[in-house]
Design an enzyme around this catalytic site. Structure first.
Site, PDB file in Angstrom:
ATOM      1  CE  LYS A 112      -4.208  -2.137   1.661  1.00  0.00           C
ATOM      2  NZ  LYS A 112      -3.812  -3.547   1.794  1.00  0.00           N
TER       3      LYS A 112
HETATM    4  C1  LIG Z   1      -4.479  -4.603   1.148  1.00  0.00           C
HETATM    5  C2  LIG Z   1      -3.738  -5.891   1.062  1.00  0.00           C
HETATM    6  C3  LIG Z   1      -4.095  -6.894   0.134  1.00  0.00           C
HETATM    7  C4  LIG Z   1      -5.302  -6.778  -0.776  1.00  0.00           C
HETATM    8  O1  LIG Z   1      -5.152  -5.779  -1.740  1.00  0.00           O
HETATM    9  P1  LIG Z   1      -6.429  -5.297  -2.612  1.00  0.00           P
HETATM   10  O2  LIG Z   1      -5.938  -4.188  -3.451  1.00  0.00           O
HETATM   11  O3  LIG Z   1      -7.443  -4.844  -1.583  1.00  0.00           O
HETATM   12  O4  LIG Z   1      -6.908  -6.458  -3.383  1.00  0.00           O
HETATM   13  C5  LIG Z   1      -3.313  -8.037   0.064  1.00  0.00           C
HETATM   14  N1  LIG Z   1      -2.244  -8.208   0.875  1.00  0.00           N
HETATM   15  C6  LIG Z   1      -1.884  -7.273   1.782  1.00  0.00           C
HETATM   16  C7  LIG Z   1      -0.717  -7.541   2.665  1.00  0.00           C
HETATM   17  C8  LIG Z   1      -2.601  -6.082   1.911  1.00  0.00           C
HETATM   18  O5  LIG Z   1      -2.226  -5.161   2.820  1.00  0.00           O
END
Ligand SMILES: *Cc1c(COP(=O)(O)O)cnc(C)c1O
Length: 461
Positions: A112
């Site tokens: 993120k």
């Molecule tokens: C947010 C997250 C996901 C999922 O990502 P999306 O874009 O919501 O599909 C997967 N793995 C981790 C570690 C995350 O923080």
């Protein structure tokens, strides 16, 4: 470039407005009216660029009307300066023709950071141009909150309030948020669960009277700019294994369908992609939709991969918009039926989804086995989300001559429970976080009460 809402009752907007709005006023999500496309020759000419230079090439068409070139380059450089690997998104080989793309080299150790480091800077720039301020409110079950705080902490035009469920996030996750002591950062521990936090955010967006005229902004993955920033690493990793002259495949641990949707866009923009694999945990609505056209909601399971514990994936609407030939009336009808109960997609829409995606679901037991097996065969430790991605990759991989890249979405140190259950030793915290457990914390514990939370926010803006 103009952006349109998937429900088409809201006006088409430019990048800056879409960035600040988050959700469209008709309840839909913004998507580009028309995607930019790149020729194979052009993509091939990017092979020796740095991650930052490549990021500029890929994202420039999306922002060029609203951000000057020099400013955008500066923001990209600053956004990725805090990553602890000079390649920003390096790759590790886990088997023959099989790769893991490490997206956890940023300040909060999850993918993120790629989007939120840039989002904070973009918002700050647009707000400074307009002489406006924005109040960010968000709810987190773990990873989003810390990444959002890290992305916004240096912004002069933003105040950020993050709600997390009191005593229900891991200590590493809590400390990653609460040890950021800045004038514009506020952590609220709500005496309730994640859904309570989420409902308070929704209620605050719906009725913003308590803000005394200030504007509210969103940093969750419905914000278009987050998707945009995630397109870049599909290009960088494909180039690293011989694209665009050969096709590549991707497997993506998926929750809200944001990260994998970025891969779908990369393909529409000209990157030769063979397979896009949707990897889910026990919360498998996406897998059921793709595999058996069953889009029914089921109750939420708590798993060892909590960042994918999601009942309904908000970004899936962006794909369904394309799957219905961008007919927003058909989409609005589908969403209304979906909210009223179980639904299936019509044949054309389901075919479209199946043509573009494969899918696989992995339970907790298998997740731990994969962490353990991969550690034994490579000495490389996967986090539980990435383990799900890799298992799905192996199960769905059709042509072994096509490189398979699994997106590694988090560092294993963030998820000690799964690592321990897999029988592996927990790694130590990366250098920039070594003293996390000694740092001072600041957060407010507030009752599960909307007016108490809104009062706290109103007093501090
Ligand atoms: C947010 C997250 C996901 C999922 O990502 P999306 O874009 O919501 O599909 C997967 N793995 C981790 C570690 C995350 O923080």
């Amino acid at each position: 470039m103009k952006y349109v809402s998937t429900r088409s009752q809201a006006p088409a907007l430019g990048f800056g407005d879409v960035l600040l709005a988050g959700l469209a006023s008709d309840g839909g999500l913004y998507v580009p009216e028309k995607l930019p496309t790149f020729s194979q020759e052009e993509i091939a000419s990017w092979a020796s660029l740095s991650y930052q230079e490549l990021a500029f090439k890929v994202m420039w068409p999306f922002v060029e009307d609203d951000v000057p070139e020099g400013e955008f380059k500066r923001m990209i450089d600053e956004a990725y300066a805090g990553f602890n690997h000079s390649a920003v998104a390096p790759m590790v080989q886990t088997d023959n023709n099989e790769w893991v793309l490490e997206l956890f080299r940023g300040p909060t150790l999850a993918f993120k950071d790629f989007a939120l480091q840039l989002l904070g800077r973009l918002m700050d720039y647009i707000l400074s141009q307009r002489g406006e301020k924005l109040v960010i409110m968000g709810a987190t079950s773990g990873d989003t909150g810390s990444a959002a705080i890290e992305g916004c902490r240096h912004s002069e035009h933003l105040d950020i309030f993050i709600l997390h469920p009191y005593q229900r996030v891991s200590e590493v996750q809590r400390r990653q948020m609460t040890t950021v002591i800045d004038d514009n950062v506020f952590n609220i521990a709500v005496k309730g669960n994640f859904d309570d936090c989420q409902s308070m955010i929704k209620a605050s967006f719906a009725d913003q009277g308590f803000l005394k005229g200030a504007k509210l902004g969103a940093v969750n993955s419905i914000n278009w700019a987050r998707i945009m920033a995630q397109i870049v690493y599909y290009f960088s990793s494909a180039l690293a294994v011989g694209g665009p002259h050969r096709k590549v495949s991707f497997s993506v641990p998926t929750g809200n369908f944001g990260d994998i949707f970025a891969g779908y866009l990369a393909k529409q923009m000209g990157l030769p992609i063979d397979q896009l694999v949707v990897a889910t945990n026990q919360n498998d609505i996406l897998h059921r939709t793709i595999a058996t056209n069953d889009m029914s909601r089921q109750s939420l399971n708590v798993t060892l991969s909590p960042s994918m514990d999601i009942m309904v994936s908000s970004n899936f609407e962006r794909l369904l918009f394309d799957a219905h030939g961008r007919d927003s009336a058909a989409l609005a009808d589908l969403m209304a039926r979906f909210n009223a109960g179980d639904v299936t997609l019509n044949d054309e829409a389901w075919s479209f989804v199946k043509e573009n995606f494969d899918s696989y679901k992995v339970d907790d037991t298998r997740t731990c086995e994969v962490i353990s097996e991969v550690f034994q065969s490579t000495q490389y430790l996967l986090d539980p989300h990435t383990a799900i991605g890799l298992e799905a990759a192996r199960q769905c991989w059709k042509d072994k001559s096509v490189p398979m890249i699994t997106l590694a979405t988090a560092h294993p140190v963030k998820f000690p429970e799964a690592v321990e259950k897999a029988g592996c030793d927990l790694p130590s915290l990366p250098e920039h976080m070594k003293d996390l457990f000694e740092r001072d914390e600041a957060y407010e514990v507030i009752d599960n009460d909307l007016s108490a939370v809104q009062g706290f926010v109103a007093d501090r803006i």
